[in-house]
Scaffold this active site. Structure first.
Site, PDB file in Angstrom:
ATOM      1  CG  PHE A   9      53.748   6.456 -61.535  1.00 20.41           C
ATOM      2  CD1 PHE A   9      52.630   6.804 -60.696  1.00 20.41           C
ATOM      3  CD2 PHE A   9      54.632   5.249 -61.002  1.00 20.41           C
ATOM      4  CE1 PHE A   9      52.235   6.029 -59.630  1.00 20.41           C
ATOM      5  CE2 PHE A   9      53.784   4.285 -60.022  1.00 20.41           C
ATOM      6  CZ  PHE A   9      52.646   4.823 -59.563  1.00 20.41           C
ATOM      7  CB  CYS A  10      53.220  11.693 -65.299  1.00 23.97           C
ATOM      8  SG  CYS A  10      53.451  12.816 -66.445  1.00 23.97           S
ATOM      9  N   PRO A  11      56.215  10.250 -67.100  1.00 27.86           N
ATOM     10  CG  PRO A  11      57.658  10.872 -68.738  1.00 27.86           C
ATOM     11  CD  PRO A  11      57.508  10.826 -67.396  1.00 27.86           C
ATOM     12  CG  ASP A  30      50.108   8.602 -63.395  1.00 29.44           C
ATOM     13  OD1 ASP A  30      49.749   9.519 -62.494  1.00 29.44           O
ATOM     14  OD2 ASP A  30      51.073   9.030 -64.098  1.00 29.44           O
ATOM     15  CB  SER A  84      49.209  12.424 -64.254  1.00 25.34           C
ATOM     16  OG  SER A  84      49.864  11.525 -64.688  1.00 25.34           O
TER      17      SER A  84
END
Length: 79
Positions: free
Chosen positions: A16-18, A43, A45
């Site tokens: 997941f981000c980042p 993810d 994002s």
């Protein structure tokens, strides 16, 4: 460009981000300028972050494919 026409791959599934973009930042350096990196991520994002990464750092986003919860990118490394 077919799915087999890339030089290296980054598997960022489950991250997941980042993390995906941080890993991309390191992995793109393993590709020669003009070479292609395939990124596979889960993810959502990344649909925002990877195009911005490419634009900001001068790489070409060749393709972006979304298949259910899987996101696949082909990125040509810039100079």
């Amino acid at each position: 460009m077919s799915a087999t026409e890339y030089d290296l791959e980054l598997d960022a599934r489950g991250l997941f981000c980042p993390e995906p973009v941080m890993m991309l930042h390191n992995r793109i350096n393993d590709v020669q300028p003009g070479g292609v990196l395939r990124v596979v991520a889960t993810d959502p994002s990344t649909t925002r972050d990877i195009p911005r990464f490419c634009q900001f750092l001068g790489h070409e986003l060749i393709s972006k494919v979304e298949d259910d919860d899987l996101f696949v990118y082909l990125i040509r490394r810039g100079q």
